[in-house]
Write a protein that holds these residues in place. Structure first.
Motif, PDB file in Angstrom:
ATOM      1  N   GLY A 180      79.257 101.880  31.690  1.00 44.04           N
ATOM      2  CA  GLY A 180      79.681 100.841  32.182  1.00 44.04           C
ATOM      3  C   GLY A 180      80.203 100.944  30.864  1.00 44.04           C
ATOM      4  N   LYS A 181      80.926  99.589  30.620  1.00 44.78           N
ATOM      5  CA  LYS A 181      81.000  99.073  29.488  1.00 44.78           C
ATOM      6  C   LYS A 181      79.799  99.139  28.009  1.00 44.78           C
ATOM      7  CE  LYS A 181      85.630  97.546  30.672  1.00 44.78           C
ATOM      8  NZ  LYS A 181      86.275  96.285  31.556  1.00 44.78           N
ATOM      9  N   SER A 182      79.961  99.338  26.629  1.00 42.92           N
ATOM     10  CA  SER A 182      79.275  98.762  25.877  1.00 42.92           C
ATOM     11  C   SER A 182      78.969  97.378  25.337  1.00 42.92           C
ATOM     12  CB  SER A 182      79.018  99.876  24.609  1.00 42.92           C
ATOM     13  OG  SER A 182      78.361  99.108  23.403  1.00 42.92           O
ATOM     14  N   ARG A 183      77.832  96.714  25.411  1.00 41.54           N
ATOM     15  CA  ARG A 183      78.324  95.431  24.914  1.00 41.54           C
ATOM     16  C   ARG A 183      77.926  95.244  23.026  1.00 41.54           C
ATOM     17  NH1 ARG A 183      81.833  94.206  28.681  1.00 41.54           N
ATOM     18  NH2 ARG A 183      80.638  94.945  30.347  1.00 41.54           N
ATOM     19  N   GLY A 184      77.325  96.796  22.614  1.00 41.21           N
ATOM     20  CA  GLY A 184      76.866  96.425  21.199  1.00 41.21           C
ATOM     21  C   GLY A 184      75.531  97.597  20.823  1.00 41.21           C
ATOM     22  N   GLU A 185      74.637  96.798  20.009  1.00 43.54           N
ATOM     23  CA  GLU A 185      73.751  97.694  19.564  1.00 43.54           C
ATOM     24  C   GLU A 185      72.309  97.185  19.701  1.00 43.54           C
ATOM     25  OE1 GLU A 185      71.962  99.023  15.065  1.00 43.54           O
ATOM     26  OE2 GLU A 185      73.312  98.258  15.519  1.00 43.54           O
ATOM     27  N   LEU A 186      71.342  97.993  20.245  1.00 48.46           N
ATOM     28  CA  LEU A 186      69.872  96.986  20.694  1.00 48.46           C
ATOM     29  C   LEU A 186      69.341  96.448  19.331  1.00 48.46           C
ATOM     30  CD1 LEU A 186      68.747  99.008  23.351  1.00 48.46           C
ATOM     31  CD2 LEU A 186      69.207  96.557  24.186  1.00 48.46           C
ATOM     32  N   ALA A 187      68.720  95.007  19.436  1.00 46.00           N
ATOM     33  CA  ALA A 187      68.419  94.681  17.944  1.00 46.00           C
ATOM     34  C   ALA A 187      67.947  93.490  18.300  1.00 46.00           C
ATOM     35  CB  ALA A 187      69.347  93.808  17.400  1.00 46.00           C
ATOM     36  N   ARG A 188      66.484  92.944  17.670  1.00 48.65           N
ATOM     37  CA  ARG A 188      66.394  91.953  17.566  1.00 48.65           C
ATOM     38  C   ARG A 188      66.323  90.736  17.343  1.00 48.65           C
ATOM     39  NH1 ARG A 188      60.897  92.526  20.806  1.00 48.65           N
ATOM     40  NH2 ARG A 188      60.413  90.276  19.226  1.00 48.65           N
ATOM     41  N   THR A 189      67.443  89.875  17.863  1.00 55.69           N
ATOM     42  CA  THR A 189      68.270  89.174  16.821  1.00 55.69           C
ATOM     43  C   THR A 189      67.489  87.761  16.822  1.00 55.69           C
ATOM     44  OG1 THR A 189      68.618  88.109  19.557  1.00 55.69           O
ATOM     45  CG2 THR A 189      70.255  89.892  18.147  1.00 55.69           C
ATOM     46  N   GLU A 190      67.933  87.125  15.840  1.00 53.68           N
ATOM     47  CA  GLU A 190      67.666  85.881  15.266  1.00 53.68           C
ATOM     48  C   GLU A 190      68.209  84.438  16.087  1.00 53.68           C
ATOM     49  OE1 GLU A 190      65.923  85.442  11.170  1.00 53.68           O
ATOM     50  OE2 GLU A 190      64.685  87.655  11.865  1.00 53.68           O
ATOM     51  N   GLY A 191      69.535  84.832  15.388  1.00 56.96           N
ATOM     52  CA  GLY A 191      70.496  83.672  16.239  1.00 56.96           C
ATOM     53  C   GLY A 191      71.402  84.122  17.010  1.00 56.96           C
ATOM     54  N   TRP A 192      72.452  83.359  17.687  1.00 57.55           N
ATOM     55  CA  TRP A 192      73.513  83.852  17.955  1.00 57.55           C
ATOM     56  C   TRP A 192      74.673  83.317  17.449  1.00 57.55           C
ATOM     57  CZ3 TRP A 192      73.645  81.968  23.460  1.00 57.55           C
ATOM     58  CH2 TRP A 192      72.874  82.457  24.529  1.00 57.55           C
ATOM     59  N   TYR A 193      76.145  84.495  17.017  1.00 57.59           N
ATOM     60  CA  TYR A 193      77.612  84.484  16.141  1.00 57.59           C
ATOM     61  C   TYR A 193      78.289  85.015  16.611  1.00 57.59           C
ATOM     62  CZ  TYR A 193      76.153  88.509  13.402  1.00 57.59           C
ATOM     63  OH  TYR A 193      75.122  89.577  13.055  1.00 57.59           O
ATOM     64  N   ILE A 194      79.861  85.027  15.983  1.00 57.59           N
ATOM     65  CA  ILE A 194      80.377  85.592  17.365  1.00 57.59           C
ATOM     66  C   ILE A 194      81.687  85.299  15.934  1.00 57.59           C
ATOM     67  CG2 ILE A 194      82.627  86.056  18.249  1.00 57.59           C
ATOM     68  CD1 ILE A 194      80.865  84.422  20.795  1.00 57.59           C
ATOM     69  N   VAL A 195      82.086  86.219  15.088  1.00 56.19           N
ATOM     70  CA  VAL A 195      82.744  85.944  13.595  1.00 56.19           C
ATOM     71  C   VAL A 195      84.207  86.305  14.048  1.00 56.19           C
ATOM     72  CG1 VAL A 195      83.426  87.371  11.314  1.00 56.19           C
ATOM     73  CG2 VAL A 195      80.547  86.673  12.554  1.00 56.19           C
ATOM     74  N   VAL A 196      85.139  85.572  13.523  1.00 60.24           N
ATOM     75  CA  VAL A 196      86.479  85.877  13.723  1.00 60.24           C
ATOM     76  C   VAL A 196      87.748  85.481  12.740  1.00 60.24           C
ATOM     77  CG1 VAL A 196      86.767  85.277  16.091  1.00 60.24           C
ATOM     78  CG2 VAL A 196      87.008  83.819  14.913  1.00 60.24           C
ATOM     79  N   HIS A 197      88.825  85.700  12.229  1.00 60.62           N
ATOM     80  CA  HIS A 197      89.013  85.156  11.426  1.00 60.62           C
ATOM     81  C   HIS A 197      90.040  84.214  11.737  1.00 60.62           C
ATOM     82  CE1 HIS A 197      90.484  88.140   8.140  1.00 60.62           C
ATOM     83  NE2 HIS A 197      90.707  89.267   9.159  1.00 60.62           N
ATOM     84  N   ALA A 198      89.965  83.076  11.212  1.00 57.16           N
ATOM     85  CA  ALA A 198      90.072  81.762  10.735  1.00 57.16           C
ATOM     86  C   ALA A 198      91.492  81.467  11.504  1.00 57.16           C
ATOM     87  CB  ALA A 198      89.655  80.553   9.591  1.00 57.16           C
TER      88      ALA A 198
END
Length: 294
Positions: A257-275
């Motif tokens: 399937g398609k990769s969703r990213g690197e496994l991590a123990r996340t603390e908060g959610w965020y998404i970063v784009v150019h304004a």
């Protein structure tokens, strides 16, 4: 700036990375034919409107009513903080406040091959507030942006894409972090499943159930408007990843399937784009049917 979405859905079952992590820890994901035990990976859902789902699909919720066949969930609350950085990036910080966990219902296409795996819907009333908040980053040259739409009945969805290479992605995403860590309902759910499956509880301290963007991850945010009967009613944001592909050994054979990213123990959610990309995409879909969307 902070806004309250109408709906939020994060499809963690779309991640083969999380499935493999749970399998290695000893969980039977998603279903063991021999014992009948199952550990479906939860979909995290928050809906401002009341929601009615099959009781068998509801994995965990704080308050609900049930007639045995269906569960009736009252309205829930979440928020998204929009934060601008000095370098012109826009950081979206979704914060689940009231939510529930659902099991993925039957779908003809497995979620591991989907593009989109997280979606957020805002009321259209937030359109002007978002545009004004990002006005300093407006780029009048909208070349390189185009729209695609789909509809059924009186409902039309219009999304903006940056460049032909961004087909099915939207605008470039430079980073993201989404995970099940820190969600009380998810922690309770996996503790219950650990006891059912004979998995040592202390093992839960070490497994990684979050995802962060890798350098090689091809990720995008689709920015769109939903029209109903000729009027815009929602702003929709959809996080997608398409590459690279990953392979894991499931309970009953290899899964791709398609990769969703690197496994991590996340603390908060965020998404970063150019304004600048975000406001251009938002105004591009706003002009899709000529003029402003109101």
């Amino acid at each position: 700036m902070e806004l309250e979405p109408l709906r939020m859905q994060v499809f963690f079952p779309a991640s083969l990375e999380i499935q493999e992590e749970l399998l290695k820890a000893g969980f039977r994901v998603p279903y063991d034919k021999e014992s009948g035990r199952k550990t479906p990976i939860p979909v995290v859902v928050s809906s401002r409107e009341e929601r009615r789902i099959r009781r068998s699909r509801l994995l965990k919720a704080r308050d609900f009513e049930s007639d045995g066949k269906f569960a009736m969930l009252s309205g829930e609350k979440t928020s998204i903080e929009f934060e601008l950085t000095e370098r012109g990036f826009l950081v979206l910080r979704p914060k689940p406040i009231e939510y529930h966990l659902e099991e993925m219902g039957f779908v003809s296409v497995p979620p591991r091959v989907w593009g989109t795996w997280a979606s957020f819907s805002l009321p259209f009333s937030a359109y002007d507030e978002l545009v004004n908040f990002l006005a300093d980053f407006r780029n009048d040259d909208g070349n390189g942006f185009y729209t695609a739409s789909r509809g059924s009945g009186g409902r039309i969805e219009v999304y903006a894409y940056k460049g032909r290479k961004g087909k099915d992605l939207g605008i470039p995403v430079f980073g993201y972090s989404l995970g099940l860590h820190g969600l009380t309902l998810a922690e309770e759910y996996f503790l219950e499943r650990a006891r059912e499956n004979g998995v040592p509880e202390e093992r839960l301290r070490y497994i990684k159930l979050g995802l962060r963007k890798r350098r090689e991850t091809k990720a995008g945010l689709k920015v769109g408007l939903i029209w109903e009967n000729g009027r815009p009613v929602e702003i929709t944001l959809k996080l997608s990843t398409t590459e690279p592909r990953v392979r894991i050994q499931g309970l009953y054979g290899e899964l791709v399937g398609k990769s969703r990213g690197e496994l991590a123990r996340t603390e908060g959610w965020y998404i970063v784009v150019h304004a600048g990309d975000f406001i251009t995409a938002l105004e591009t879909v706003g002009r899709a049917f000529g003029g402003k969307p109101y």
